[in-house]
Scaffold this motif. Structure first.
Motif, PDB file in Angstrom:
ATOM      1  N   THR A  19      27.130 -43.016  37.928  1.00  0.00           N
ATOM      2  CA  THR A  19      27.990 -43.637  38.931  1.00  0.00           C
ATOM      3  C   THR A  19      28.934 -42.579  39.496  1.00  0.00           C
ATOM      4  N   THR A  75      22.503 -54.840  42.925  1.00  0.00           N
ATOM      5  CA  THR A  75      22.244 -55.130  44.326  1.00  0.00           C
ATOM      6  C   THR A  75      22.514 -53.869  45.156  1.00  0.00           C
ATOM      7  N   ASP A  76      22.082 -53.874  46.398  1.00  0.00           N
ATOM      8  CA  ASP A  76      22.359 -52.736  47.280  1.00  0.00           C
ATOM      9  C   ASP A  76      23.867 -52.525  47.432  1.00  0.00           C
ATOM     10  N   LYS A  77      24.615 -53.615  47.504  1.00  0.00           N
ATOM     11  CA  LYS A  77      26.072 -53.513  47.622  1.00  0.00           C
ATOM     12  C   LYS A  77      26.674 -52.862  46.384  1.00  0.00           C
ATOM     13  N   GLN A  78      26.188 -53.238  45.204  1.00  0.00           N
ATOM     14  CA  GLN A  78      26.702 -52.650  43.968  1.00  0.00           C
ATOM     15  C   GLN A  78      26.321 -51.172  43.862  1.00  0.00           C
ATOM     16  N   ARG A  80      26.025 -49.154  46.253  1.00  0.00           N
ATOM     17  CA  ARG A  80      26.945 -48.440  47.140  1.00  0.00           C
ATOM     18  C   ARG A  80      28.350 -48.379  46.559  1.00  0.00           C
ATOM     19  N   ASN A  81      28.871 -49.536  46.126  1.00  0.00           N
ATOM     20  CA  ASN A  81      30.265 -49.593  45.662  1.00  0.00           C
ATOM     21  C   ASN A  81      30.498 -48.781  44.399  1.00  0.00           C
ATOM     22  N   TYR A  82      29.502 -48.735  43.515  1.00  0.00           N
ATOM     23  CA  TYR A  82      29.653 -47.979  42.273  1.00  0.00           C
ATOM     24  C   TYR A  82      29.149 -46.544  42.410  1.00  0.00           C
ATOM     25  N   ASN A 156      33.920 -59.500  36.575  1.00  0.00           N
ATOM     26  CA  ASN A 156      33.211 -58.536  37.420  1.00  0.00           C
ATOM     27  C   ASN A 156      32.431 -57.513  36.614  1.00  0.00           C
TER      28      ASN A 156
END
Length: 283
Positions: A19, A75-78, A80-82, A156
């Motif tokens: 990460t 997910t794609d969002k995770q 990116r965010n991580y 979360n």
């Protein structure tokens, strides 16, 4: 793969995924002008944080410390965010060592945040199953309780996908437990309420795995705690106690998230690295 022979314990670091998290969050209230001198940061203000489990072969037993990010859990969002740039290769690494996931006897979990626990389960034919189906999985009772009943903040990071398939394998403890002769888990709290550290003891030598009380070598200062810590003052008190004891007794320090070092031994005043095992990134 990086290896280290610690007397009768054979240690091998596996690729658990990487990460890139916000540097400010990882160093809490410490000004960037101070922490960036000790740990590099990218243009997005993120620092590189591998999540590499340690595979231990000892007295005929096959043991994992932490479980990595797993594969296909985000997910794609995770992603990116991580700042996830690669996911787990633990199963492939074990295969290179001639070890099947079914042969893992014990898994030691310092806590169950997603970056440590996602590798405990895997997707097979559309179902989540245990990654290490024959292993006993050790974690503090406090951590296990919160994993299954997270609060508004912790939901979360405590995911049912990471605990439901392994529920019947979990062994909990209160205070401390000697998992096997020479490997002790000690509940500290701090980073999470149920967070633990691990001591490896062999022939009057000790490796201390501080887990997320000291995720990298740059977090040695007891006051340098994470904004992610649920109980930062507990982190400070516990880290001060254990770092001081470890420095005075010439312990090795082990890291799960350090992009540069696997093990470090500091001088008694903590100001100088006197021995080290560097991370080679070769898998």
């Amino acid at each position: 793969m990086d290896t280290f022979q610690f007397h009768d314990m054979s240690l091998t670091w596996l690729k658990g995924g990487t990460t890139h998290m916000d540097g400010g969050a990882m160093f809490g209230v410490v000004p960037k002008a101070l922490w960036e001198k000790k740990y590099p940061v990218n243009e997005k203000n993120q620092i590189e944080l591998p999540s590499d489990p340690l595979f231990i072969q000892y007295n005929g037993q096959k043991i994992l410390l932490e479980a990595g990010l797993g594969y296909g859990k985000f997910t794609d969002k995770q992603l990116r965010n991580y700042g996830i740039t690669d996911q787990s290769q633990v199963e492939d690494n074990l295969a290179e060592l001639g070890v099947l996931p079914e042969e893992i006897d014990l898994v030691i979990m310092t806590h169950l945040h997603f970056d440590h626990a996602c590798g405990l389960t895997k997707w097979v034919d559309g179902q989540l199953i245990s990654s290490f189906p024959n292993a006993k999985i050790y974690v503090s009772d406090v951590e296990w309780d919160e994993m299954r009943n997270p609060n508004m903040r912790s939901q979360n990071t405590y995911w049912k996908e990471n605990w439901e398939p392994i529920e019947n394998q979990v062994v909990t403890f209160s205070g401390s437990i000697e998992v096997v002769d020479g490997i002790e888990m000690i509940h500290t709290g701090g980073h999470s309420d149920g967070h633990s550290i691990v001591l490896f003891k062999q022939n009057d030598e000790t490796i201390i795995h501080m887990a997320d009380l000291m995720p990298t070598n740059a977090h040695q200062n007891p006051l340098w705690v994470l904004a992610y810590d649920d109980y930062p003052m507990t982190s400070i008190f516990e880290k001060e106690k254990w770092v001081n004891a470890a420095l005075q007794s010439n312990y090795w320090f082990s890291f799960y998230h350090d992009a540069f070092y696997r093990l470090v031994k500091w001088s008694e005043d903590g100001k100088e690295i006197v021995d080290k095992v560097e991370r080679t990134n070769v898998f």
